[in-house]
Design a protein around this motif. Structure first.
Motif, PDB file in Angstrom:
ATOM      1  N   PRO A   1       0.655  -0.992   0.347  1.00 27.31           N
ATOM      2  CA  PRO A   1      -0.140  -0.156   0.369  1.00 27.31           C
ATOM      3  C   PRO A   1       0.509   1.142   0.541  1.00 27.31           C
ATOM      4  N   VAL A   2       1.598   1.300   0.674  1.00 32.63           N
ATOM      5  CA  VAL A   2       2.943   2.254   0.324  1.00 32.63           C
ATOM      6  C   VAL A   2       3.413   2.723  -0.610  1.00 32.63           C
ATOM      7  N   ASP A   3       3.773   1.880  -1.521  1.00 32.32           N
ATOM      8  CA  ASP A   3       4.445   1.663  -2.622  1.00 32.32           C
ATOM      9  C   ASP A   3       3.097   2.130  -3.319  1.00 32.32           C
ATOM     10  N   MET A   4       2.104   1.418  -2.854  1.00 32.15           N
ATOM     11  CA  MET A   4       0.805   1.904  -4.639  1.00 32.15           C
ATOM     12  C   MET A   4       0.683   3.681  -4.168  1.00 32.15           C
ATOM     13  N   VAL A   5       0.419   4.761  -3.017  1.00 33.27           N
ATOM     14  CA  VAL A   5       0.350   5.483  -2.195  1.00 33.27           C
ATOM     15  C   VAL A   5       1.640   6.835  -3.450  1.00 33.27           C
ATOM     16  N   LYS A   6       3.025   6.166  -2.846  1.00 29.68           N
ATOM     17  CA  LYS A   6       3.507   7.575  -3.711  1.00 29.68           C
ATOM     18  C   LYS A   6       3.264   6.857  -4.853  1.00 29.68           C
ATOM     19  N   ALA A   7       2.889   6.251  -6.081  1.00 31.41           N
ATOM     20  CA  ALA A   7       3.023   6.559  -7.203  1.00 31.41           C
ATOM     21  C   ALA A   7       1.850   7.059  -7.336  1.00 31.41           C
ATOM     22  N   LEU A   8       0.448   6.914  -6.205  1.00 24.94           N
ATOM     23  CA  LEU A   8      -0.691   7.925  -7.005  1.00 24.94           C
ATOM     24  C   LEU A   8      -0.363   9.025  -6.636  1.00 24.94           C
ATOM     25  N   LEU A   9       0.270   9.279  -5.481  1.00 24.41           N
ATOM     26  CA  LEU A   9       0.856  10.824  -5.277  1.00 24.41           C
ATOM     27  C   LEU A   9       1.346  11.575  -6.772  1.00 24.41           C
ATOM     28  N   GLU A  10       1.960  10.922  -7.310  1.00 31.11           N
ATOM     29  CA  GLU A  10       2.991  10.602  -8.089  1.00 31.11           C
ATOM     30  C   GLU A  10       2.193  11.224  -9.732  1.00 31.11           C
ATOM     31  N   LEU A  11       0.834   9.716 -10.067  1.00 36.41           N
ATOM     32  CA  LEU A  11       0.405  10.434 -10.938  1.00 36.41           C
ATOM     33  C   LEU A  11      -0.709  11.666 -10.824  1.00 36.41           C
ATOM     34  N   VAL A  12      -1.319  12.574  -9.781  1.00 37.15           N
ATOM     35  CA  VAL A  12      -1.932  13.159  -9.503  1.00 37.15           C
ATOM     36  C   VAL A  12      -1.768  14.048  -9.993  1.00 37.15           C
ATOM     37  N   ARG A  13      -0.893  14.606  -9.715  1.00 34.41           N
ATOM     38  CA  ARG A  13       0.249  15.556  -9.605  1.00 34.41           C
ATOM     39  C   ARG A  13       0.315  15.845 -12.231  1.00 34.41           C
ATOM     40  N   ASP A  14       0.175  14.567 -12.401  1.00 34.37           N
ATOM     41  CA  ASP A  14      -0.044  15.049 -13.252  1.00 34.37           C
ATOM     42  C   ASP A  14      -1.485  15.575 -14.119  1.00 34.37           C
ATOM     43  N   SER A  15      -1.100  16.888 -15.135  1.00 37.43           N
ATOM     44  CA  SER A  15      -2.783  16.648 -15.865  1.00 37.43           C
ATOM     45  C   SER A  15      -2.882  15.778 -16.619  1.00 37.43           C
ATOM     46  N   SER A  16      -2.712  14.454 -17.479  1.00 37.47           N
ATOM     47  CA  SER A  16      -2.877  14.007 -18.095  1.00 37.47           C
ATOM     48  C   SER A  16      -3.444  13.339 -17.370  1.00 37.47           C
ATOM     49  N   PHE A  17      -3.402  12.869 -15.939  1.00 38.20           N
ATOM     50  CA  PHE A  17      -4.119  11.461 -15.003  1.00 38.20           C
ATOM     51  C   PHE A  17      -5.279  11.806 -15.205  1.00 38.20           C
ATOM     52  N   TRP A  18      -5.942  12.846 -14.786  1.00 34.82           N
ATOM     53  CA  TRP A  18      -7.090  13.740 -14.912  1.00 34.82           C
ATOM     54  C   TRP A  18      -7.478  13.644 -15.801  1.00 34.82           C
ATOM     55  N   ALA A  19      -7.493  14.060 -16.671  1.00 32.26           N
ATOM     56  CA  ALA A  19      -7.760  13.567 -18.423  1.00 32.26           C
ATOM     57  C   ALA A  19      -8.095  12.374 -18.218  1.00 32.26           C
ATOM     58  N   SER A  20      -7.717  11.602 -18.692  1.00 28.88           N
ATOM     59  CA  SER A  20      -7.605  10.230 -18.345  1.00 28.88           C
ATOM     60  C   SER A  20      -8.975   9.747 -17.611  1.00 28.88           C
ATOM     61  N   VAL A  21      -9.044  10.047 -16.591  1.00 27.15           N
ATOM     62  CA  VAL A  21     -10.386   9.800 -15.858  1.00 27.15           C
ATOM     63  C   VAL A  21     -11.494   9.791 -16.088  1.00 27.15           C
ATOM     64  N   PHE A  22     -11.349  11.084 -16.352  1.00 35.08           N
ATOM     65  CA  PHE A  22     -12.506  12.223 -17.296  1.00 35.08           C
ATOM     66  C   PHE A  22     -13.052  11.579 -18.277  1.00 35.08           C
ATOM     67  N   ASN A  23     -12.052  11.180 -19.649  1.00 32.42           N
ATOM     68  CA  ASN A  23     -12.044  10.602 -20.301  1.00 32.42           C
ATOM     69  C   ASN A  23     -13.222   9.174 -20.447  1.00 32.42           C
ATOM     70  N   SER A  24     -12.330   8.353 -19.440  1.00 33.75           N
ATOM     71  CA  SER A  24     -12.789   6.998 -19.487  1.00 33.75           C
ATOM     72  C   SER A  24     -13.752   6.873 -18.293  1.00 33.75           C
ATOM     73  N   PHE A  25     -14.646   7.899 -17.843  1.00 32.50           N
ATOM     74  CA  PHE A  25     -15.645   7.984 -16.557  1.00 32.50           C
ATOM     75  C   PHE A  25     -16.143   8.428 -17.351  1.00 32.50           C
ATOM     76  N   ALA A  26     -16.141   9.164 -18.338  1.00 37.55           N
ATOM     77  CA  ALA A  26     -17.189   9.988 -19.457  1.00 37.55           C
ATOM     78  C   ALA A  26     -17.906   9.232 -20.016  1.00 37.55           C
ATOM     79  N   LYS A  27     -17.466   8.225 -20.498  1.00 40.71           N
ATOM     80  CA  LYS A  27     -17.255   7.416 -21.522  1.00 40.71           C
ATOM     81  C   LYS A  27     -18.244   5.966 -21.705  1.00 40.71           C
TER      82      LYS A  27
END
Length: 245
Positions: A36-62
């Motif tokens: 879980p610690v490694d996963m949280v670290k990876a997640l924190l790195e992802l959320v800083r990237d704008s492409s992360f939110w674009a991917s989430v929104f894109n899949s969520f919408a579709k």
């Protein structure tokens, strides 16, 4: 839910997180398994990237569009099948076929027909249709006959019959069907994206995590899918529950 029950659930979650971390320490290979610690670290790195939110929104919408389209169409088909028995007989083989054919087959056909861009919409739509259709039809067929006879005797208008008799009868079946269909729409939608790899999607990110042996990233994206699916499910079921009020 009382406070003791809530605290007990928190401790159960903490227990399994501790087991997860212990398994990671025991295996001691972050390519095979991360904690879980490694996963949280990876997640924190992802959320800083704008492409992360674009991917989430894109899949969520579709996936949401696919589910909502299937939800509306399935209710209409269920009502039509209830009113016209011939329609029910005609739809039965098609619904059985959709339920039986593997998701991977639909995905490959969709890639040929429509390409990868709207793959998640198509796949989640097809997976959801038979579930909601069956739930709607079952609810209508189990409507209290005595109430319907009373409505006929008092010449209750059709709209009032729908509001006060049919909707209360169908809603429990619909809510139960949606609990399964909502989860399946996300599973099938993301699986389709992993196969088709549409640009700017969660499935694409999962594919690249596998390709580059980024197990922490794979776990982080999986966690994101679980959260997004849970949020959509809670919101939709909350709104659906408001229908009876």
């Amino acid at each position: 839910m009382n406070q003791n029950t809530r605290i007990r659930k928190y401790f159960i979650w903490l227990f399994w997180i501790a087991v997860w971390q212990a398994a990671n320490m025991l295996i001691h290979n972050n390519i095979i398994f991360v904690g879980p610690v490694d996963m949280v670290k990876a997640l924190l790195e992802l959320v800083r990237d704008s492409s992360f939110w674009a991917s989430v929104f894109n899949s969520f919408a579709k996936i949401s569009i696919g589910f909502l389209g299937a939800f509306i169409l399935s209710i209409l088909l269920g009502c039509l099948a209830y009113a016209v028995p011939l329609v029910k007989d005609l739809l039965e083989p098609m619904m059985m076929l959709i339920k039986s054919v593997p998701v991977a087959s639909f995905v490959i056909l969709a890639l040929i027909w429509i390409g990868s861009h709207n793959l998640a919409v198509f796949t989640s739509f097809l997976v959801v249709v038979p579930m909601i259709y069956v739930s709607t039809l079952s609810g209508l067929e189990h409507t209290d006959r005595k109430l319907l006879e009373m409505a006929m005797v008092f010449r209750m208008p059709l709209l009032k019959q729908v509001r006060y008799i049919y909707i209360p009868a169908v809603l429990p079946y619909l809510i139960s069907g949606c609990r399964t269909a909502l989860g399946m729409s996300w599973k099938s939608g993301v699986a389709a994206e992993v196969i088709g790899i549409p640009e700017g999607s969660i499935g694409e990110q999962l594919y690249y995590s596998k390709l580059y042996l980024d197990t922490a990233g794979l776990f982080a994206w999986t966690f994101v899918i679980i959260i997004a699916s849970a949020v959509f499910e809670r919101l939709f079921l909350y709104l659906l529950g408001k229908v009876k009020h």
